[in-house]
Write an enzyme that holds these catalytic residues in place. Structure first.
Site, PDB file in Angstrom:
ATOM      1  N   HIS A 108       1.148  -1.177  -0.039  1.00 55.98           N
ATOM      2  CA  HIS A 108      -0.068   0.074   0.350  1.00 55.98           C
ATOM      3  C   HIS A 108       0.796   1.291  -0.054  1.00 55.98           C
ATOM      4  CE1 HIS A 108      -4.197  -1.634   0.482  1.00 55.98           C
ATOM      5  NE2 HIS A 108      -3.397  -2.376   0.640  1.00 55.98           N
ATOM      6  N   GLU A 109       0.421   2.486  -0.290  1.00 52.55           N
ATOM      7  CA  GLU A 109       1.307   3.511  -1.347  1.00 52.55           C
ATOM      8  C   GLU A 109       2.610   3.195  -1.644  1.00 52.55           C
ATOM      9  OE1 GLU A 109      -0.095   3.348   2.622  1.00 52.55           O
ATOM     10  OE2 GLU A 109      -2.009   3.584   2.044  1.00 52.55           O
TER      11      GLU A 109
ATOM     12  N   GLU B 207      -2.102  -1.279  -3.515  1.00 49.32           N
ATOM     13  CA  GLU B 207      -2.624  -0.115  -3.997  1.00 49.32           C
ATOM     14  C   GLU B 207      -2.465   0.704  -4.577  1.00 49.32           C
ATOM     15  OE1 GLU B 207      -5.009   2.323   0.045  1.00 49.32           O
ATOM     16  OE2 GLU B 207      -3.014   2.780  -0.457  1.00 49.32           O
TER      17      GLU B 207
ATOM     18  N   GLU C 185     -11.383   2.213   0.810  1.00 53.04           N
ATOM     19  CA  GLU C 185     -11.415   2.848   2.454  1.00 53.04           C
ATOM     20  C   GLU C 185     -11.972   4.183   2.227  1.00 53.04           C
ATOM     21  OE1 GLU C 185      -7.089   1.921   2.971  1.00 53.04           O
ATOM     22  OE2 GLU C 185      -7.071   4.116   1.815  1.00 53.04           O
TER      23      GLU C 185
HETATM   24  C1  NOJ Z   1      -3.598   3.138   4.317  1.00 50.13           C
HETATM   25  C2  NOJ Z   1      -4.099   1.381   3.325  1.00 50.13           C
HETATM   26  O1  NOJ Z   1      -3.988   2.024   2.433  1.00 50.13           O
HETATM   27  C3  NOJ Z   1      -4.755   0.711   4.322  1.00 50.13           C
HETATM   28  O2  NOJ Z   1      -5.027  -0.351   3.793  1.00 50.13           O
HETATM   29  C4  NOJ Z   1      -4.656   0.404   5.840  1.00 50.13           C
HETATM   30  O3  NOJ Z   1      -5.349  -0.193   6.860  1.00 50.13           O
HETATM   31  C5  NOJ Z   1      -3.868   1.808   6.556  1.00 50.13           C
HETATM   32  N1  NOJ Z   1      -3.049   2.641   5.984  1.00 50.13           N
HETATM   33  C6  NOJ Z   1      -3.101   1.170   7.866  1.00 50.13           C
HETATM   34  O4  NOJ Z   1      -1.489   0.513   7.319  1.00 50.13           O
END
Ligand code: NOJ
Ligand code: CA
Length: 681
Positions: A451-452, A470, A476
């Site tokens: 992610h990121e 991601e 989210e």
């Molecule tokens: C951002 C992420 O995209 C998400 O999936 C995650 O739950 C939170 N950061 C915390 O790590």
């Protein structure tokens, strides 16, 4: 035997290569795709290199210049002569470890150009152009040479001179995030963008510009060139000192890619990006397994639970076991657990997270053991808050701990500003960091869901443990922002997803979650949530909602059944930002996902791809006639019919709606008892 290449390696003699002239500093050459439709011209005019691209005789890219500027050393963008030009042709097939198809054809013609400066320096640049039926790629190579050793690129000056003010779908050129809604504008309004940027020309041709094999280099954004209409220029993400790339010869850039298709669906079926990456380097990838997963995750985003320890802590031993029990009962083989380790109370600070110390109410070993007993593997979590330098320090012990416990997949996270200070998520330093994580993970037999992340550029071919990521405004956002409008997922397959798989995290059934939040919601119907499992491909695919929201829900059966790996993918019908209908095959079964934007619509789906001598059962999960994302999102109809290849089924999609279909060979009993297909009224 290592299963990667069962290949047919054919050096074809049918090269469509013409060398017109090889004069000192004026030269021209061309290479065409195997089907002859895509043509790349290389032109050296008065010592300056250019390329242009044609499709079916129409110009797609007008002559566009190539070159570099460096810190402290002379630019390399003029005064060239051609040293040598050569061509080759490759036609091979390879089997990906996982993917949208089980076999990929890599068929192209290549033109290799060696350029040398006529000045005293006499430095060399090599250019490689590849013409495929589904687009083009080219890259620069800076070979090892006496007068070019260490270098710092200030700008790569690759131009893309389009032929008109095309309709474009894009996100802005942020250096730290791809989590934006896509805009649809004329190209002239796309001033600074991240890739992929996708376009439709006036003649109805579809183009998408991106990059492949982003290795030891900065990510490329594109900026409009002032005074030159319809022209974009590469703009690399900088280091803190504004240098873009620090390297030594020999070095090569990523491929600059343009996918080209006469219809929107062709972009999705294209394999250009993975084809332009090196073959798999993991000798025995048998431990790499696509899978569905649930999570202790959505509860934190909607405020039911917390990541940090306290009365609402999500990652407790007891709550983990409750999730494992549910996953086991429903055949979901994996569970992501976030908030298991100490440090969440320090999120945002440097060195916040300890990646080997569980919170006292979470017994990591016991949870893993319990999962194993029930047939559910745990997906580990490494949130770094953006502190990649600290992750580098902890990573060996963090992966070793997970490997010792048999944890074979880890979700990583970089939610925050990058440490070291001034580095960007998409710059060369982070590109190298992300890659070293993937390599380190491979050594520990760990699959990665980042992610990121840095955007995908096809490196999953080389490192198939780089499963999904991601780099998108995912589910989210519906939990805590103004959300993702219905059209968002009708654009993603044609933009972000052309780069690679997507961890969007679909499957929310409690679409309004009013018990936890009054002013946020998901902007789809329930049937559309199911269809997203077919439309949004990911080899790690989440069933994102809370277990209690799946209880006694007949629609959950679709998620239980849907695979995460495919033998075939066919886009049946699509228009960017409006609707898309995709069919995918796994074994003898087919799955069809259809989704629409904010407009209700009817799609006809001929089942001509089914075997003509067989009867099938179609399990149809569709918006009820009165469904509507806004006023009646959970109204769904689930029906079973007997179908065959001569049937056409209808998808009557509500506003923000969808339809998910599972087609299985019919049993004797189904042939006797099921009704023939009739569309819903
Ligand atoms: C951002 C992420 O995209 C998400 O999936 C995650 O739950 C939170 N950061 C915390 O790590
Ligand atoms: Ca639309």
């Amino acid at each position: 035997m290592y299963n990667f290449f069962k290949l047919l390696f054919l050096v074809s003699l049918t090269l469509t290569f013409i060398m017109c002239s090889l004069l000192k500093n004026n030269a021209q050459s061309a290479v065409s795709s195997p089907d002859g439709k895509v043509n790349i011209n290389f032109i050296l005019k008065d010592g300056v290199p250019y390329y242009s691209v044609l499709y079916d005789g129409d110009v797609v890219i007008q002559p566009s210049s190539l070159g570099f500027r460096f810190k402290k050393i002379e630019p390399m963008n003029k005064d060239f002569v051609v040293l040598d030009m050569s061509t080759k042709s490759i036609n091979e097939t390879w089997q990906p470890v996982w993917g949208k198809t089980n076999e990929i054809c890599n068929h192209y013609n290549e033109l290799f150009v060696k350029l040398k400066e006529e000045t005293e320096l006499g430095r060399q640049i090599h250019l490689v152009f590849r013409a495929y039926n589904d687009g083009i790629g080219f890259r620069y190579i800076l070979p090892e040479q006496p007068d070019l050793k260490d270098f710092e690129i200030i700008s790569e000056e690759t131009l893309f001179r389009f032929t008109g003010n095309h309709t474009a779908w894009w996100i802005p050129d942020e250096y730290d995030s791809y989590e934006q809604l896509y805009k649809e504008t004329p190209l002239s309004k796309a001033k600074a963008v991240n890739t992929p940027i996708t376009m439709k020309t006036e003649n109805g041709l579809y183009l998408s510009v991106h990059e492949a094999d982003l290795t030891d280099y900065a990510g490329m954004t594109l900026t409009a060139v002032k005074g030159e209409p319809n022209t974009l220029e590469s703009n690399l993400v900088p280091w803190p000192d504004d240098v873009k790339v620090k390297a030594s010869t020999p070095h090569r850039t990523p491929w600059r890619t343009i996918q080209i298709s006469a219809d929107a669906g062709g972009l999705i079926e294209s394999n250009l990006i993975v084809n332009l990456n090196d073959p798999c380097v993991i000798e025995d990838p048998s431990w790499i397994k696509p899978m569905k997963y649930m999570g202790i995750w959505w509860g934190m985003h909607i405020g039911k639970e917390t990541w940090h320890i306290g009365p609402k802590h999500g990652a407790t031993t007891a709550n983990s076991k409750r999730h494992i029990d549910f996953a086991a009962k429903h055949g979901i083989p994996a569970l992501l657990i976030e908030g298991w380790n100490t440090g969440w109370e320090n999120w945002g600070k440097e060195g916040a997270f300890n990646l080997t110390t569980p919170y006292p109410d979470f017994d990591l070993k016991e949870v893993v053991r319990y999962g194993r007993e029930k047939g559910v593997v745990i997906i580990g979590h490494h949130e770094t808050g953006g502190d990649a330098a600290d992750y580098d320090r902890q990573i060996d012990s963090a992966f070793a701990l997970y490997q010792k416990l048999g944890i074979s997949a880890v979700k990583t996270g970089y939610a925050g500003r990058i440490f070291p200070n001034g580095q960007h998520h998409h710059g060369q330093w982070m590109v190298n960091h992300y890659r070293s994580v993937v390599e380190n993970a491979a050594e520990h037999h760990i699959m990665i869901d980042a992610h990121e992340p840095i955007k995908p550029t096809g490196i999953s071919r080389t490192y198939p443990n780089m499963m999904t990521r991601e780099g998108v405004r995912g589910m989210e956002y519906n939990a805590w922002s103004d959300g993702n409008p219905p059209e968002h997922t009708t654009i993603l397959p044609f933009t972000r997803m052309l780069a690679g798989p997507l961890d969007y995290t679909p499957g929310i059934f409690d679409l309004t979650f009013n018990r936890y939040k009054k002013y946020n919601r998901v902007y789809t119907t329930l049937a559309k949530q199911l269809a997203l499992y077919v439309v949004l491909y990911s080899p790690l695919q989440m069933a994102a909602d809370l277990p209690e929201n799946y209880k006694n829900q007949p629609a959950f059966t679709f998620i239980e059944n849907v695979p995460v790996n495919w033998d075939k993918t066919k886009v049946l019908n699509a228009e960017i930002g409006d609707f898309i209908c995709i069919a995918r095959k796994n074994g003898d079964n087919w799955y069809i996902g259809s989704i629409t934007d904010e407009n209700a619509r009817r799609l006809e789906i001929p089942l001509t791809f089914l075997d003509s001598d067989k009867k099938y059962t179609a399990h149809i999960y569709t918006d009820a006639p009165d469904a509507d994302w806004e006023s009646n999102p959970t109204a769904i109809k689930i029906n079973k019919y007997l179908v065959s290849h001569s049937d056409t089924i209808t998808a009557s999609l509500a506003r923000g709606g969808g339809q998910a279909v599972r087609i299985t060979p019919a049993t004797e009993k189904e042939i006797k008892t099921l009704k023939d297909y009739t569309p819903l009224k």
